[in-house]
Design a protein around this motif. Structure first.
Motif, mmCIF file in Angstrom:
data_model
loop_
_atom_site.group_PDB
_atom_site.id
_atom_site.type_symbol
_atom_site.label_atom_id
_atom_site.label_comp_id
_atom_site.label_asym_id
_atom_site.label_seq_id
_atom_site.Cartn_x
_atom_site.Cartn_y
_atom_site.Cartn_z
ATOM 1 N N PHE A 1 -27.842 -27.587 23.416
ATOM 2 C CA PHE A 1 -28.201 -26.253 22.951
ATOM 3 C C PHE A 1 -29.321 -25.739 23.849
ATOM 4 C CE2 PHE A 1 -30.828 -23.574 20.016
ATOM 5 C CZ PHE A 1 -29.956 -22.491 20.001
ATOM 6 N N GLY B 1 -15.399 -28.569 13.606
ATOM 7 C CA GLY B 1 -16.362 -28.042 14.566
ATOM 8 C C GLY B 1 -15.832 -27.869 15.968
ATOM 9 N N LEU C 1 -25.205 -24.242 14.316
ATOM 10 C CA LEU C 1 -24.423 -23.593 15.378
ATOM 11 C C LEU C 1 -22.999 -23.300 14.928
ATOM 12 C CD1 LEU C 1 -25.609 -25.441 18.595
ATOM 13 C CD2 LEU C 1 -25.803 -23.006 18.107
ATOM 14 N N ARG C 2 -22.410 -24.195 14.173
ATOM 15 C CA ARG C 2 -21.050 -23.965 13.679
ATOM 16 C C ARG C 2 -20.989 -22.658 12.889
ATOM 17 N NH1 ARG C 2 -18.010 -25.366 9.074
ATOM 18 N NH2 ARG C 2 -15.811 -25.469 9.590
ATOM 19 N N ARG D 1 -16.436 -30.207 20.550
ATOM 20 C CA ARG D 1 -16.570 -30.405 19.110
ATOM 21 C C ARG D 1 -18.038 -30.623 18.774
ATOM 22 N NH1 ARG D 1 -16.947 -34.992 16.391
ATOM 23 N NH2 ARG D 1 -16.366 -36.196 18.225
ATOM 24 N N LEU D 2 -18.553 -29.830 17.836
ATOM 25 C CA LEU D 2 -19.900 -30.034 17.314
ATOM 26 C C LEU D 2 -19.886 -31.261 16.408
ATOM 27 C CD1 LEU D 2 -20.669 -26.318 16.473
ATOM 28 C CD2 LEU D 2 -21.677 -27.649 18.330
ATOM 29 N N VAL E 1 -25.709 -31.501 20.798
ATOM 30 C CA VAL E 1 -25.104 -30.976 19.572
ATOM 31 C C VAL E 1 -23.631 -31.340 19.414
ATOM 32 C CG1 VAL E 1 -26.739 -29.077 19.290
ATOM 33 C CG2 VAL E 1 -24.682 -28.742 20.683
ATOM 34 N N GLY E 2 -23.020 -31.933 20.440
ATOM 35 C CA GLY E 2 -21.600 -32.242 20.329
ATOM 36 C C GLY E 2 -21.079 -32.953 21.554
ATOM 37 N N ALA F 1 -26.280 -28.699 15.114
ATOM 38 C CA ALA F 1 -24.833 -28.509 15.255
ATOM 39 C C ALA F 1 -24.254 -27.817 14.022
ATOM 40 C CB ALA F 1 -24.140 -29.849 15.496
#
Length: 161
Positions: free
Chosen positions: A50, A10, A87-88, A76-77, A58-59, A84
């Motif tokens: 986010f 991620g 989103l990736r 990094r997510l 989310v990361g 997350a």
């Protein structure tokens, strides 16, 4: 259109802010604006959200540094966080690629003619993955680093102001 590089863990990167570019609210971030905040907080204490929603972490940001073009970030997510994970997949397929900064202005000047603000010092709190960034060039990068011609163009645009 090629997918944006995001690895199996991620990780991704891009510019959260670009120097000397006017955003939709009339702000221009100046080189050095993040220096004190980054020295005080570092990347680890910046939140990755986010859409600037404090209920949507989310990361983690692993790198945040100024270069000649703007504020470069690498993050990094977190796997297993439903937003997350979504989103990736969205980043990978270029369905979302915007970045946006959440900050408090520490020092700014206002241009009398245009009314635009030049942000000289910013207290950076968070960097969000967003659908519509206020600054069009604040994006997750399709590649690593910034091409030399972008740095040169950014420097020239700052000199013209």
């Amino acid at each position: 259109m090629q997918p944006i590089p995001i690895d199996e863990r991620g990780r991704f990167s891009g510019y959260a802010s670009v120097f000397g570019r006017l955003d939709q609210s009339g702000d221009l971030v100046m080189p050095g604006a993040f220096a004190k905040s980054l020295a005080r907080r570092g990347a680890a204490r910046l939140r990755m959200l986010f859409q600037h929603d404090p209920k949507e972490p989310v990361g983690n940001w692993e790198v945040a540094r100024e270069d000649g073009y703007g504020l470069w970030v690498e993050g990094r997510l977190i796997p297993g966080v439903p937003r997350a994970d979504a989103l990736r997949r969205l980043i990978e397929r270029r369905a979302i690629d915007g970045l946006s900064i959440g900050f408090r202005t520490e020092r700014a000047t206002r241009e009398t003619r245009s009314g635009n603000r030049r942000l000289w010092e910013i207290d950076l709190w968070e960097i969000s993955i967003v659908t519509f960034p206020m600054l069009a060039d604040a994006r997750i990068s399709p590649g690593q680093g910034v091409p030399a011609d972008r740095s040169l163009r950014a420097a020239i645009s700052l000199l013209k102001q």
